[in-house]
Design an enzyme around this catalytic site. Structure first.
Site, PDB file in Angstrom:
ATOM      1  N   LYS A  52       0.834  -1.205   0.000  1.00  0.00           N
ATOM      2  CA  LYS A  52       0.000   0.000   0.000  1.00  0.00           C
ATOM      3  C   LYS A  52       0.869   1.256   0.000  1.00  0.00           C
ATOM      4  O   LYS A  52       0.583   2.237  -0.692  1.00  0.00           O
ATOM      5  CB  LYS A  52      -0.965  -0.022   1.202  1.00  0.00           C
ATOM      6  CG  LYS A  52      -2.017  -1.115   1.046  1.00  0.00           C
ATOM      7  CD  LYS A  52      -2.718  -1.498   2.335  1.00  0.00           C
ATOM      8  CE  LYS A  52      -3.589  -2.740   2.086  1.00  0.00           C
ATOM      9  NZ  LYS A  52      -4.200  -3.287   3.299  1.00  0.00           N
ATOM     10  N   GLN A  96      -5.152  -1.864  10.224  1.00  0.00           N
ATOM     11  CA  GLN A  96      -4.825  -3.115   9.539  1.00  0.00           C
ATOM     12  C   GLN A  96      -5.325  -4.289  10.385  1.00  0.00           C
ATOM     13  O   GLN A  96      -4.980  -4.407  11.560  1.00  0.00           O
ATOM     14  CB  GLN A  96      -3.305  -3.209   9.325  1.00  0.00           C
ATOM     15  CG  GLN A  96      -2.856  -4.448   8.578  1.00  0.00           C
ATOM     16  CD  GLN A  96      -3.256  -4.448   7.093  1.00  0.00           C
ATOM     17  OE1 GLN A  96      -3.086  -3.462   6.395  1.00  0.00           O
ATOM     18  NE2 GLN A  96      -3.796  -5.568   6.634  1.00  0.00           N
ATOM     19  N   ASP A 119     -11.084   1.701   3.338  1.00  0.00           N
ATOM     20  CA  ASP A 119     -11.323   0.258   3.246  1.00  0.00           C
ATOM     21  C   ASP A 119     -12.752  -0.030   2.782  1.00  0.00           C
ATOM     22  O   ASP A 119     -13.031  -1.069   2.205  1.00  0.00           O
ATOM     23  CB  ASP A 119     -11.122  -0.393   4.631  1.00  0.00           C
ATOM     24  CG  ASP A 119      -9.809  -1.145   4.739  1.00  0.00           C
ATOM     25  OD1 ASP A 119      -9.175  -1.389   3.693  1.00  0.00           O
ATOM     26  OD2 ASP A 119      -9.423  -1.493   5.868  1.00  0.00           O
TER      27      ASP A 119
END
Ligand code: NAD
Length: 295
Positions: A52, A96, A119
């Site tokens: 990412k 995460q 997300d």
């Protein structure tokens, strides 16, 4: 060999547009910036986060990793999320997953500022999917799958899509999205009886269960016309493999995504698309506020 649905050519073709958009947002006053909160140092999480970070660099977006100790208590964890949620320089953020057991009682996806929900797991975001609105944020893996199908000119409308796995991050939101795109969707899971009776009738099979090489020849139609989207990322004998038994079915289907190199990179790419969307919305709100206060 069937058609391999690789992510790289799609991403290579689309990335310059994302870079342009990112630069334009920065010029207009808000540079996109992703902040990731990681608890502990799970190696798989570190790998995902690095992918990412690299994509952020490619589109000239800012990136920050906040790494908390594995033993962090609820209070310090919640305070960190709050600080990131309110940081005016951060335009997209997420925690995460997975987090350590002692934090799993917290509904983390609902803690994230919905305006920064890159997300796409916040209920506000899911509600938009429920209402058939795909113009805003969309959970990354389902968004990546839809892009991959569209870029390969694979028709969704009217097709029978069988999704195996009903997780909140892949199967369930994907079923809503594909239904909204006029597919006929069958959502299978661990209690589905006679799974092969569903998968054999599908035009497109999406496998998202987390069992290495689960989808076998016995699950697919002998006609060789099916499209297989393999979401799984599993370790087997030190190799990364998907949820489909790639070697044994690849020549018996029309097209299949490789693992690695298929849905995984599309998911990271979608995160960048979502980051530009959140940045754009935050910038618009800021501009609207400024013009309101000038009246
Ligand atoms: P999960 O682990 O949360 O849920 C698994 C789902 O599979 C459940 O709905 C369960 O009912 C179903 N299932 C389990 N065994 C089954 C069986 N025998 N028959 C039918 N259904 C069964 O799933 P998840 O978080 O969506 O992850 C699934 C896989 O996808 C994992 O390998 C994960 O690493 C991978 N993943 C990949 C990406 C990506 O970007 N490529 C993103 C998310 C998850």
């Amino acid at each position: 060999m069937s058609n391999l649905l690789k992510a790289k050519p799609i991403i290579d073709a689309k990335l310059p547009k994302l870079l342009d958009k990112s630069r334009s947002l920065a010029q207009r006053g808000l540079k996109p910036k992703l902040c990731v909160i990681l608890v502990g140092d799970n190696p798989a999480s570190m790998l995902y986060i690095n992918n990412k970070r690299k994509k952020c660099e490619q589109i000239e977006a800012g990136f920050e990793l906040i790494q908390l100790a594995e033993s962090v208590n609820d209070k310090d964890f919640l305070e960190t999320v709050k600080r990131v949620n309110n940081d005016p320089e951060v335009t997209g953020c997420f925690v995460q997953l997975p987090v350590p057991k002692h934090l799993q009682h917290i509904d983390i996806t609902q803690l994230i500022n919905p305006k920064k929900d890159v997300d796409g797991f916040h209920l506000n975001t899911i509600n938009q999917l429920y209402l058939n609105d795909l113009t805003g944020l969309v959970p990354c893996t389902p968004r990546g799958i839809v892009t991959l199908l569209a870029e390969n000119k694979i028709t969704i409308q009217g097709k029978h899509v069988v999704i195996i796995g009903r997780s909140l991050i892949v199967g369930k939101p994907l079923s809503l999205i594909l239904n909204g795109l006029n597919a006929t969707v069958t959502l299978c899971h661990s209690h589905t009886e006679h799974l092969e009776s569903h998968t054999k009738r599908a035009d497109i099979i999406v496998c998202a269960i987390g069992i290495p090489e689960f989808l076998k020849e016995e699950h697919i139609s002998p006609e060789g016309k099916q499209i297989i989207i393999d979401v799984g990322i599993n370790k087997k004998d030190n190799k990364t493999v998907g949820d489909a038994d790639f070697e044994h079915i690849k020549d018996k289907v029309a097209a299949i995504t490789p693992v690695p190199g298929g849905v995984g990179p599309m998911t990271v790419f979608s995160l960048m698309e979502n980051l530009l969307k959140t940045t754009e919305t935050i910038l618009k709100d800021k501009t609207d506020e400024q013009s309101d206060s000038a009246i």
